[in-house]
Design a protein around this motif. Structure first.
Motif, mmCIF file in Angstrom:
data_model
loop_
_atom_site.group_PDB
_atom_site.id
_atom_site.type_symbol
_atom_site.label_atom_id
_atom_site.label_comp_id
_atom_site.label_asym_id
_atom_site.label_seq_id
_atom_site.Cartn_x
_atom_site.Cartn_y
_atom_site.Cartn_z
ATOM 1 N N GLU A 107 30.716 58.676 36.249
ATOM 2 C CA GLU A 107 32.104 58.424 35.857
ATOM 3 C C GLU A 107 32.818 59.716 35.491
ATOM 4 O OE1 GLU A 107 35.448 55.966 35.069
ATOM 5 O OE2 GLU A 107 33.542 55.538 36.064
ATOM 6 N N ASN A 135 28.437 51.365 40.022
ATOM 7 C CA ASN A 135 29.537 50.827 40.842
ATOM 8 C C ASN A 135 29.115 50.644 42.296
ATOM 9 O OD1 ASN A 135 31.311 50.559 38.725
ATOM 10 N ND2 ASN A 135 32.450 52.434 39.151
ATOM 11 N N ALA A 221 28.682 43.719 29.116
ATOM 12 C CA ALA A 221 28.970 42.880 30.274
ATOM 13 C C ALA A 221 28.395 43.506 31.540
ATOM 14 C CB ALA A 221 30.477 42.704 30.427
ATOM 15 N N ASP A 223 29.610 44.079 34.357
ATOM 16 C CA ASP A 223 30.486 45.065 34.988
ATOM 17 C C ASP A 223 30.795 46.239 34.064
ATOM 18 O OD1 ASP A 223 32.206 43.959 33.152
ATOM 19 O OD2 ASP A 223 33.700 43.288 34.611
ATOM 20 N N GLY A 224 30.182 46.243 32.875
ATOM 21 C CA GLY A 224 30.360 47.354 31.949
ATOM 22 C C GLY A 224 31.695 47.385 31.241
ATOM 23 N N SER A 225 32.463 46.324 31.336
ATOM 24 C CA SER A 225 33.844 46.353 30.833
ATOM 25 C C SER A 225 33.960 46.123 29.334
ATOM 26 C CB SER A 225 34.679 45.300 31.563
ATOM 27 O OG SER A 225 34.142 43.994 31.330
ATOM 28 N N THR A 226 32.991 45.444 28.731
ATOM 29 C CA THR A 226 33.094 45.136 27.309
ATOM 30 C C THR A 226 31.718 44.929 26.689
ATOM 31 O OG1 THR A 226 34.063 43.620 25.673
ATOM 32 C CG2 THR A 226 33.338 42.652 27.755
ATOM 33 N N THR A 379 26.588 51.852 31.795
ATOM 34 C CA THR A 379 27.949 52.011 31.291
ATOM 35 C C THR A 379 28.216 53.482 30.989
ATOM 36 O OG1 THR A 379 29.446 51.541 29.438
ATOM 37 C CG2 THR A 379 27.088 51.424 28.978
ATOM 38 N N SER A 381 29.772 54.504 28.615
ATOM 39 C CA SER A 381 29.705 54.612 27.160
ATOM 40 C C SER A 381 28.279 54.493 26.635
ATOM 41 C CB SER A 381 30.584 53.535 26.515
ATOM 42 O OG SER A 381 31.949 53.783 26.771
ATOM 43 N N GLU A 414 33.564 49.410 22.034
ATOM 44 C CA GLU A 414 34.885 49.003 22.566
ATOM 45 C C GLU A 414 35.876 50.159 22.440
ATOM 46 O OE1 GLU A 414 35.914 45.990 24.101
ATOM 47 O OE2 GLU A 414 33.738 45.966 24.239
ATOM 48 N N LEU A 417 35.012 52.665 25.130
ATOM 49 C CA LEU A 417 35.395 52.166 26.459
ATOM 50 C C LEU A 417 36.895 52.258 26.675
ATOM 51 C CD1 LEU A 417 33.099 49.007 26.713
ATOM 52 C CD2 LEU A 417 33.026 50.988 28.236
ATOM 53 N N SER A 418 37.659 52.045 25.620
ATOM 54 C CA SER A 418 39.111 52.060 25.757
ATOM 55 C C SER A 418 39.661 53.435 26.066
ATOM 56 C CB SER A 418 39.768 51.536 24.474
ATOM 57 O OG SER A 418 39.591 52.439 23.392
#
Length: 419
Positions: A107, A135, A221, A223-226, A379, A381, A414, A417-418
């Motif tokens: 990333e 990904n 998650a 998809d690594g989103s949360t 992730t 993160s 979180e 990630l944000s």
């Protein structure tokens, strides 16, 4: 595999800088391409020196590789070197990285996809490919794998009437492991039923992960989103509450000596696959290895992950870098690295040549690598997740509230990630 730097969080801030510039590689006067590699200094140093020397002999006049071993005066020195190289666009053509950092490096633009460049890719164990994928693109492959299993004192278990499982399908459930730990704890004589290392680092998420996964929990998650609702979700909370029983009831020593198991002061030990080599120095302790405990419904999971090789975004010679990468992880060299480090091989064909791993007690470790291995969360993160989760579980083992501690982890991840 288990030394992820807290300093890696800074990598997230320099990703935009890492994708431009070039490494020090260049063509020589005779058209020979020069490639550079970085790897942490350690048990594999001499093996990799030999591999690179052999590569240079085979590709004399075409490609010349130079490997630099980074001393680890502190456990973050290597990752700090990578961060600095990304900032200044002076990364090598190939660099080693610990498995759970793949998403962060990908990333951040430090490494680039290698889809279609890896020879005989199907020969790698599944967990290595999963670990190196982010990904839906492959970024890394490595020579070795790792796992965590249950080491036990043969004499102590025999005297207590316990017969450790010899096959994966017979692995103890967590309840069976707990009951054994209770029976084997002898507080009057200072003997604990089980041993596990307590620290803030990578180890905690590594060794507790299977307890969470086998209970239907997760850390983030898919998809690594949360992380919200995952690292602090009910299944994860339940799994960690179960582990907390071991420390609450004094079945695990909160301040163990480094050789507690080896000295006969713990009957069992949840420890990494690398531990068997250290046990050779304690011939008076008869030990064995059995499987990582499984959930009550029979789902068996074991942790996995180790150091990998990736091609940096700074290279000007991706094709030649891929040639070098494939040479490093070919069947013969995987055997050399695995035997040099006393680790499970990451290629199935290489594993087949290492007969010692087909016999007790190492066959348990091989079985887990091939059949129950589960990579750590994918992730960007991950450095924050691993560090904050390790601190939270440390607090939990000292008596902290599980839900409150894991809620803090979710909040910290979180926020990261944000960004």
């Amino acid at each position: 595999m288990k030394k992820t730097s807290a300093g890696l969080a800074s990598v997230l801030l320099i990703g935009a800088l890492a994708g431009c510039g070039s490494s020090d590689s260049s063509g020589g006067d005779n058209g020979e391409v020069k490639l550079s590699l970085w790897h942490p200094e350690g048990d594999s140093t001499e093996t990799y020196k030999e591999i690179i020397e052999n590569f240079n002999e085979e590709y004399d006049g075409e490609i010349e590789a130079e490997i630099t071993f980074i001393p680890r005066g502190n456990k973050y020195a290597y990752e700090d070197k990578v961060s600095a190289g990304a900032t200044s666009s002076t990364l090598p053509d190939l660099l080693a990285l610990d498995g759970p950092n793949v998403a962060n490096y990908a990333e951040s633009g430090i490494i680039q996809p290698i889809d279609g460049l890896v020879e005989n890719q199907d020969d790698f164990v599944d967990s290595i490919i999963s670990q190196g994928t982010y990904n839906d693109e492959l970024y890394t492959v490595g020579a070795t794998e790792s796992t965590v299993a249950l080491f036990y004192n043969v004499e102590m278990l025999k005297e207590a009437g316990f017969e450790p499982p010899k096959a994966g399908e017979e692995a103890w459930t967590w309840d069976e492991f707990y009951e054994a730990a209770k029976a084997l704890t002898d507080k009057e004589n200072g003997v604990y039923g089980a041993n596990w290392t307590l620290d803030y680092g990578e180890w905690i998420i590594y060794f507790t992960g299977p307890a969470v996964w086998s209970n239907g929990g997760s850390f983030i998650a898919e998809d690594g989103s949360t992380a919200e609702g995952y690292v602090n979700g009910p299944e994860t909370v339940e799994a960690i509450e179960y582990l907390q029983k071991f420390t609450d009831e004094g079945l695990v020593n909160l301040q163990p000596t480094p050789t507690e198991f080896e000295d006969g002061n713990a009957a069992m030990m949840l420890m990494g696959s690398w531990e068997w080599t250290k046990l050779q120095d304690y011939p008076e302790t008869e030990w064995g290895i059995t499987y990582y405990p499984k959930s009550a419904d029979g789902e068996q999971v074991s942790p996995s992950g180790d150091w990998n090789w990736g091609i940096s975004t700074n290279t000007e010679h991706k094709e030649e870098a891929a040639t070098l990468l494939n040479y490093i992880v070919n069947e013969e060299n995987v055997v050399k690295v695995a035997e040099g480090e006393n680790k499970p091989a990451a290629r199935m064909s290489s594993f087949e040549q290492m007969e010692e791993w087909d016999q007790e007690p190492l066959n348990v470790l091989k079985d887990q690598v091939l059949n129950t291995a589960h990579p750590r969360p994918t992730t960007p993160s991950y450095p924050v997740l691993s560090t904050k989760y390790g601190q939270a579980v440390q607090n939990i083992f000292l008596g902290g509230d599980v839900q409150e501690e894991l809620d803090k982890v979710a909040n910290d991840v979180e926020q990261d990630l944000s960004r």
